[in-house]
Design an enzyme around this catalytic site. Structure first.
Site, PDB file in Angstrom:
ATOM      1  N   GLY A  11       0.846  -1.202   0.000  1.00 48.16           N
ATOM      2  CA  GLY A  11       0.000   0.000   0.000  1.00 48.16           C
ATOM      3  C   GLY A  11       0.875   1.244   0.000  1.00 48.16           C
ATOM      4  O   GLY A  11       1.834   1.329   0.763  1.00 48.16           O
ATOM      5  N   ARG A  72       1.295  -5.246  -4.958  1.00 47.77           N
ATOM      6  CA  ARG A  72       1.415  -6.357  -4.006  1.00 47.77           C
ATOM      7  C   ARG A  72       1.753  -7.566  -4.881  1.00 47.77           C
ATOM      8  O   ARG A  72       0.908  -8.021  -5.642  1.00 47.77           O
ATOM      9  CB  ARG A  72       0.103  -6.566  -3.259  1.00 47.77           C
ATOM     10  CG  ARG A  72      -0.357  -5.311  -2.477  1.00 47.77           C
ATOM     11  CD  ARG A  72      -1.494  -5.671  -1.529  1.00 47.77           C
ATOM     12  NE  ARG A  72      -2.305  -4.521  -1.165  1.00 47.77           N
ATOM     13  CZ  ARG A  72      -2.041  -3.686  -0.175  1.00 47.77           C
ATOM     14  NH1 ARG A  72      -0.973  -3.855   0.553  1.00 47.77           N
ATOM     15  NH2 ARG A  72      -2.850  -2.677   0.093  1.00 47.77           N
ATOM     16  N   ASP A 103       4.323  -4.380   6.119  1.00 42.32           N
ATOM     17  CA  ASP A 103       4.451  -5.795   6.485  1.00 42.32           C
ATOM     18  C   ASP A 103       4.841  -6.722   5.311  1.00 42.32           C
ATOM     19  O   ASP A 103       5.826  -7.453   5.387  1.00 42.32           O
ATOM     20  CB  ASP A 103       3.112  -6.237   7.109  1.00 42.32           C
ATOM     21  CG  ASP A 103       3.138  -7.655   7.576  1.00 42.32           C
ATOM     22  OD1 ASP A 103       3.598  -7.894   8.699  1.00 42.32           O
ATOM     23  OD2 ASP A 103       2.706  -8.540   6.807  1.00 42.32           O
ATOM     24  N   THR A 126       4.075   2.619   6.046  1.00 41.30           N
ATOM     25  CA  THR A 126       2.683   2.195   5.906  1.00 41.30           C
ATOM     26  C   THR A 126       1.843   3.117   6.778  1.00 41.30           C
ATOM     27  O   THR A 126       2.298   3.512   7.865  1.00 41.30           O
ATOM     28  CB  THR A 126       2.461   0.733   6.358  1.00 41.30           C
ATOM     29  OG1 THR A 126       1.063   0.527   6.612  1.00 41.30           O
ATOM     30  CG2 THR A 126       3.214   0.380   7.638  1.00 41.30           C
ATOM     31  N   ASP A 128      -0.518   2.207   8.459  1.00 39.57           N
ATOM     32  CA  ASP A 128      -1.029   1.425   9.590  1.00 39.57           C
ATOM     33  C   ASP A 128      -0.173   1.514  10.854  1.00 39.57           C
ATOM     34  O   ASP A 128      -0.658   1.217  11.949  1.00 39.57           O
ATOM     35  CB  ASP A 128      -1.149  -0.055   9.197  1.00 39.57           C
ATOM     36  CG  ASP A 128      -2.034  -0.254   7.976  1.00 39.57           C
ATOM     37  OD1 ASP A 128      -2.959   0.554   7.790  1.00 39.57           O
ATOM     38  OD2 ASP A 128      -1.789  -1.200   7.212  1.00 39.57           O
ATOM     39  N   ASP A 130       1.969  -0.476  11.897  1.00 38.51           N
ATOM     40  CA  ASP A 130       1.939  -1.776  12.595  1.00 38.51           C
ATOM     41  C   ASP A 130       3.240  -2.564  12.429  1.00 38.51           C
ATOM     42  O   ASP A 130       3.218  -3.782  12.278  1.00 38.51           O
ATOM     43  CB  ASP A 130       0.746  -2.608  12.084  1.00 38.51           C
ATOM     44  CG  ASP A 130       0.798  -2.823  10.573  1.00 38.51           C
ATOM     45  OD1 ASP A 130       1.604  -2.158   9.894  1.00 38.51           O
ATOM     46  OD2 ASP A 130       0.031  -3.656  10.075  1.00 38.51           O
ATOM     47  N   ARG A 163     -26.440  13.975  16.770  1.00 39.04           N
ATOM     48  CA  ARG A 163     -26.396  12.640  16.156  1.00 39.04           C
ATOM     49  C   ARG A 163     -25.274  11.741  16.669  1.00 39.04           C
ATOM     50  O   ARG A 163     -24.235  12.201  17.134  1.00 39.04           O
ATOM     51  CB  ARG A 163     -26.209  12.799  14.654  1.00 39.04           C
ATOM     52  CG  ARG A 163     -27.536  12.760  13.938  1.00 39.04           C
ATOM     53  CD  ARG A 163     -27.323  12.800  12.457  1.00 39.04           C
ATOM     54  NE  ARG A 163     -28.620  12.715  11.806  1.00 39.04           N
ATOM     55  CZ  ARG A 163     -28.867  13.210  10.615  1.00 39.04           C
ATOM     56  NH1 ARG A 163     -27.924  13.825   9.942  1.00 39.04           N
ATOM     57  NH2 ARG A 163     -30.057  13.068  10.086  1.00 39.04           N
ATOM     58  N   ARG A 172      -5.681  -2.038   8.838  1.00 37.80           N
ATOM     59  CA  ARG A 172      -5.522  -3.481   8.629  1.00 37.80           C
ATOM     60  C   ARG A 172      -5.969  -4.213   9.893  1.00 37.80           C
ATOM     61  O   ARG A 172      -7.061  -3.988  10.346  1.00 37.80           O
ATOM     62  CB  ARG A 172      -4.055  -3.763   8.250  1.00 37.80           C
ATOM     63  CG  ARG A 172      -3.857  -4.876   7.273  1.00 37.80           C
ATOM     64  CD  ARG A 172      -2.462  -4.845   6.686  1.00 37.80           C
ATOM     65  NE  ARG A 172      -1.446  -5.055   7.695  1.00 37.80           N
ATOM     66  CZ  ARG A 172      -0.856  -6.208   7.970  1.00 37.80           C
ATOM     67  NH1 ARG A 172      -1.183  -7.292   7.287  1.00 37.80           N
ATOM     68  NH2 ARG A 172       0.076  -6.305   8.889  1.00 37.80           N
ATOM     69  N   ALA A 187     -13.130  11.360  20.512  1.00 33.69           N
ATOM     70  CA  ALA A 187     -14.169  10.342  20.281  1.00 33.69           C
ATOM     71  C   ALA A 187     -14.794   9.871  21.592  1.00 33.69           C
ATOM     72  O   ALA A 187     -14.123   9.850  22.631  1.00 33.69           O
ATOM     73  CB  ALA A 187     -13.564   9.155  19.550  1.00 33.69           C
ATOM     74  N   GLU A 188     -16.061   9.510  21.526  1.00 33.10           N
ATOM     75  CA  GLU A 188     -16.746   8.992  22.708  1.00 33.10           C
ATOM     76  C   GLU A 188     -16.311   7.551  22.992  1.00 33.10           C
ATOM     77  O   GLU A 188     -16.303   7.107  24.128  1.00 33.10           O
ATOM     78  CB  GLU A 188     -18.269   9.048  22.513  1.00 33.10           C
ATOM     79  CG  GLU A 188     -18.891  10.369  22.926  1.00 33.10           C
ATOM     80  CD  GLU A 188     -18.350  11.586  22.157  1.00 33.10           C
ATOM     81  OE1 GLU A 188     -18.132  11.450  20.941  1.00 33.10           O
ATOM     82  OE2 GLU A 188     -18.138  12.642  22.779  1.00 33.10           O
ATOM     83  N   ARG A 255      -5.009   7.375   2.644  1.00 32.34           N
ATOM     84  CA  ARG A 255      -3.718   6.995   2.061  1.00 32.34           C
ATOM     85  C   ARG A 255      -3.127   8.081   1.172  1.00 32.34           C
ATOM     86  O   ARG A 255      -1.964   7.990   0.768  1.00 32.34           O
ATOM     87  CB  ARG A 255      -3.883   5.707   1.244  1.00 32.34           C
ATOM     88  CG  ARG A 255      -3.946   4.452   2.057  1.00 32.34           C
ATOM     89  CD  ARG A 255      -2.877   3.437   1.658  1.00 32.34           C
ATOM     90  NE  ARG A 255      -2.969   3.021   0.290  1.00 32.34           N
ATOM     91  CZ  ARG A 255      -3.587   1.915  -0.117  1.00 32.34           C
ATOM     92  NH1 ARG A 255      -4.164   1.115   0.762  1.00 32.34           N
ATOM     93  NH2 ARG A 255      -3.607   1.596  -1.378  1.00 32.34           N
TER      94      ARG A 255
HETATM   95  O1  F6P Z   1      -1.810  -1.275   4.592  1.00 31.48           O
HETATM   96  C1  F6P Z   1      -2.383  -0.079   4.202  1.00 31.48           C
HETATM   97  C2  F6P Z   1      -3.870  -0.248   3.954  1.00 31.48           C
HETATM   98  O2  F6P Z   1      -4.384   0.998   3.561  1.00 31.48           O
HETATM   99  C3  F6P Z   1      -4.658  -0.827   5.126  1.00 31.48           C
HETATM  100  O3  F6P Z   1      -4.959   0.141   6.115  1.00 31.48           O
HETATM  101  C4  F6P Z   1      -5.879  -1.368   4.420  1.00 31.48           C
HETATM  102  O4  F6P Z   1      -6.431  -2.449   5.158  1.00 31.48           O
HETATM  103  C5  F6P Z   1      -5.313  -1.838   3.108  1.00 31.48           C
HETATM  104  O5  F6P Z   1      -4.082  -1.158   2.903  1.00 31.48           O
HETATM  105  C6  F6P Z   1      -6.213  -1.595   1.924  1.00 31.48           C
HETATM  106  O6  F6P Z   1      -5.611  -2.144   0.807  1.00 31.48           O
HETATM  107  P1  F6P Z   1      -6.127  -1.912  -0.685  1.00 31.48           P
HETATM  108  O7  F6P Z   1      -5.703  -0.547  -1.117  1.00 31.48           O
HETATM  109  O8  F6P Z   1      -5.469  -2.984  -1.461  1.00 31.48           O
HETATM  110  O9  F6P Z   1      -7.616  -2.000  -0.651  1.00 31.48           O
END
Ligand code: F6P
Length: 322
Positions: A11, A72, A103, A126, A128, A130, A163, A172, A187-188, A255
């Protein structure tokens, strides 16, 4: 070492271009020829290379996406794909490779480094966040600021109409984005995969918050939450409260966009550090930053070990929701 390659994979993330720029300019500064590889590992297998000069990376530091494009690559998940990639790089006299990605990219880099055809250094990038071995990945800061901008706008309309909103963010299988935008956006509640979601408790909390006089309620849902995405969770709450709600799935806007200053600086530092590591003869490591210090972590650990969420921030969510 005379010639190195650089690729972006998986990504895309804002700041990847700033990192490519740093790799190219630091590489040239160290007397290296730098070759760009298009569309990640697929570009190695298809021999899609482009020679990069200082001028070819001019005016890209502020641009989102990646000028090298990304993919990918399924073939790199196979032994044959890794073997072929090593052979291509050797034939092209590319002795060092810098991979920029998350990852999946790190797993591919590990396999390539372990095959020992080429020296490999990775840069974590990334949205994420992560990845074990760095406090922040390139792209995370921009993504949370983009999401926050949207959440602030949702708060305006939510407050005006009294609302309940469910806002789904990316991440991810992890809750790093949800946790930080949840705190920053007031956020609540925040629903993340790392913490079990109890719909009965969530419904009760929402009901009580309106009874306490709140005029809006925003629940941040991480896309990987085990209770389902925002649509499923909202429906389950509706079954209990019969309270009108709206849903917003932020999706891929998170993104894109111009990287924040923090992401540009991080990307520049990581790119420079990756080139330095290759020049020193290192291979099989990811560069990162932990507690303000530049560090390196063996590639395999970056995806085998689990990065923990900030537990203090997690505890704060409920208190701050007041
Ligand atoms: O890893 C980055 C990410 O944007 C994640 O947050 C998300 O789950 C995934 O890629 C979405 O991937 P794609 O662009 O292939 O739908």
């Amino acid at each position: 070492m005379k010639k190195i390659g650089v690729l972006t994979s998986g990504g895309d993330a804002p700041g990847m271009n700033a990192c490519v720029r740093a790799v190219v300019r630091c590489g040239i500064n160290s007397g290296l020829e730098v070759v760009g590889i298009r569309r990640g590992y697929c570009g190695i297998l298809e021999e899609d290379f482009v020679k990069l000069s200082s001028r070819s990376v001019a005016n890209i530091i502020y641009r989102g996406g990646t000028i090298l494009e990304t993919a990918r690559c399924e073939e790199m998940k196979t032994g044959d794909g890794v073997k072929k990639a090593g052979e291509v790089l050797r034939r092209q006299s590319i002795e060092g490779l810098i991979t920029i990605g998350g990852d999946g990219t790190l797993r591919g880099a590990t396999a390539l480094a372990e095959a020992k055809n080429v020296r490999v250094i990775s840069v974590p990038s990334t949205i994420d966040n992560d990845v074990y071995g760095t406090d922040y990945t390139i792209g995370f800061d921009t993504a949370i600021n983009t999401a926050l901008d949207a959440i602030d706008k949702i708060r305006d309309t939510a407050g005006s109409l009294h609302r309940l909103f469910f806002v789904e963010v990316m991440g991810r299988t992890r809750g790093f984005i949800a946790l930080e935008v949840g705190i920053a956006g007031g956020a609540e509640d925040i629903l993340i995969p790392e913490v079990e979601t109890r719909i009965d408790q969530l419904s009760l909390d929402i009901e009580r918050s309106f009874k306490r006089g709140k005029r809006s309620s925003i629940v941040i849902v991480a896309e990987g939450d085990e209770a389902g995405g925002a649509f499923s969770i909202a429906q389950q709450v509706w079954e209990r409260l019969k309270l009108e709600y709206r849903i917003c799935v932020l999706g891929h806007v998170q993104r894109g966009g111009s990287p924040t200053a923090r992401d540009r600086v991080l990307a520049s530092k990581f790119g420079a550090s990756a080139v330095n590591a290759l020049v020193k003869g290192m291979s099989g490591y990811m560069v990162g930053e932990m507690k303000g210090e530049m560090v390196v972590t063996p590639l395999r650990e970056t995806w085998e070990k689990r990065k923990e969420l900030d537990s203090d921030l997690l505890r704060l969510v409920k208190v701050l929701a007041g």
